[in-house]
Scaffold this active site. Structure first.
Site, PDB file in Angstrom:
ATOM      1  N   ASP A 141       0.667  -6.424  -5.414  1.00 21.39           N
ATOM      2  CA  ASP A 141       0.222  -7.761  -5.032  1.00 21.39           C
ATOM      3  C   ASP A 141       1.358  -8.498  -4.321  1.00 21.39           C
ATOM      4  OD1 ASP A 141      -0.596 -10.789  -5.576  1.00 21.39           O
ATOM      5  OD2 ASP A 141      -2.389  -9.582  -5.812  1.00 21.39           O
ATOM      6  N   TYR A 143       0.102 -19.856  -1.822  1.00 21.68           N
ATOM      7  CA  TYR A 143      -0.777 -19.372  -0.763  1.00 21.68           C
ATOM      8  C   TYR A 143      -0.744 -20.294   0.459  1.00 21.68           C
ATOM      9  CZ  TYR A 143      -2.739 -15.934  -3.959  1.00 21.68           C
ATOM     10  OH  TYR A 143      -2.893 -14.874  -4.820  1.00 21.68           O
ATOM     11  N   HIS A 189      -6.360  -3.326  -9.671  1.00 17.94           N
ATOM     12  CA  HIS A 189      -5.345  -4.200  -9.094  1.00 17.94           C
ATOM     13  C   HIS A 189      -4.198  -4.494 -10.061  1.00 17.94           C
ATOM     14  CE1 HIS A 189      -3.799  -7.243  -6.365  1.00 17.94           C
ATOM     15  NE2 HIS A 189      -3.726  -8.092  -7.384  1.00 17.94           N
TER      16      HIS A 189
END
Length: 264
Positions: A29, A176, A233
């Site tokens: 990630d 983000y 993930h």
């Protein structure tokens, strides 16, 4: 700063702040981006980087996708990867469906952040949904999201509590917006070749992936590629033994690789 920065002394002190002259790095990630930049900017310190989340786009990417839609084996050599990537519309649909969180966090993180900071149930739902879907795309079909198929409830709640007790969910989501607001600064290094030895653990339930034969377009010393039998993930959380074993075999191979280079 970057690999061509004039602040060489700063770069070196930053790369050696852990107290080691050489080391291995591992990530998935956001961690995959961190270890990618560490190996790209400081190859003299990083002996090898191990990754379980890669997204390499080779030259003529769109053309490859178009050809692969009709003749998958011409662009993706592994049958396993062909089944995951094609039909490409299914692959894209999954990515669009599962990245809505990214769009709101990259544009208006405080809007959703204040709501999650005010509601423990809302925060738990927001976080735990990811542990369901990103572990297995079929898990949302379960009444309880099959959360306890791979995780302990206490471990999941511990993760939620880190954000709840510290009140840090909003600031965590701002990453983000801060990153995608400077998207060019991140992506401009994508075409730059990386010669640091790479190990890639490819977990089958990961949302996005890189076909094995595409890795060499970016990485010039692919030492290890492992098609994992299970996992998604959150590999380090869900499959710690598989990930640790792969990391160990990777470092062993790199040491052998570097020893041969010295002899040559």
């Amino acid at each position: 700063y970057g690999p061509h920065s004039n602040c060489k002394n700063f770069q070196h002190s930053y790369a050696k702040r852990l107290g080691f002259d050489n080391y291995y790095v591992q990530g998935g990630d956001w961690g995959s981006t961190v270890v990618e930049f560490m190996s790209l900017f400081f190859p003299q310190f990083v002996r090898g980087h191990h990754n379980n989340f890669l997204n390499v786009q080779p030259p003529f990417y769109i053309g490859r996708i178009l050809v692969g839609s009709f003749f998958p084996s011409l662009v993706v050599t592994s049958e396993r990867d062909q089944k995951r990537m094609f039909p490409f519309k299914d692959y894209v649909y999954t990515l669009l469906r599962e990245t809505g969180y990214m769009h709101i966090q990259a544009t208006k993180p405080d809007t959703i952040g204040h709501g999650l900071t005010d509601s423990p149930a809302g925060l738990a739902a927001y976080i735990l949904e990811k542990f369901s879907v990103w572990t297995n795309l079929g898990f949302p079909d379960c009444v309880d999201g099959c959360l306890l198929e791979k995780f302990e409830l206490d471990d999941l709640l511990n993760n939620v509590m880190v954000y709840w007790i510290s009140g840090s969910i909003t600031s965590s989501m701002r990453l983000y917006k801060e990153t995608f607001g400077n998207f060019y600064d991140i992506t401009k290094y994508d075409p730059v070749p990386n010669s640091v030895p790479l190990g890639y653990a490819d977990f089958p339930q990961e949302l996005t992936f890189t076909p094995e034969n595409w890795l060499s377009y970016k990485y010039k010393n692919v030492i290890s590629f492992t098609a994992m039998p299970d996992g998604g993930h959150f590999a380090a959380f869900e499959q710690p033994k598989l990930l640790a074993e792969d990391l160990r075999q990777f470092t062993t191979k790199v040491e052998e690789f570097l020893e041969k280079k010295i002899k040559i």
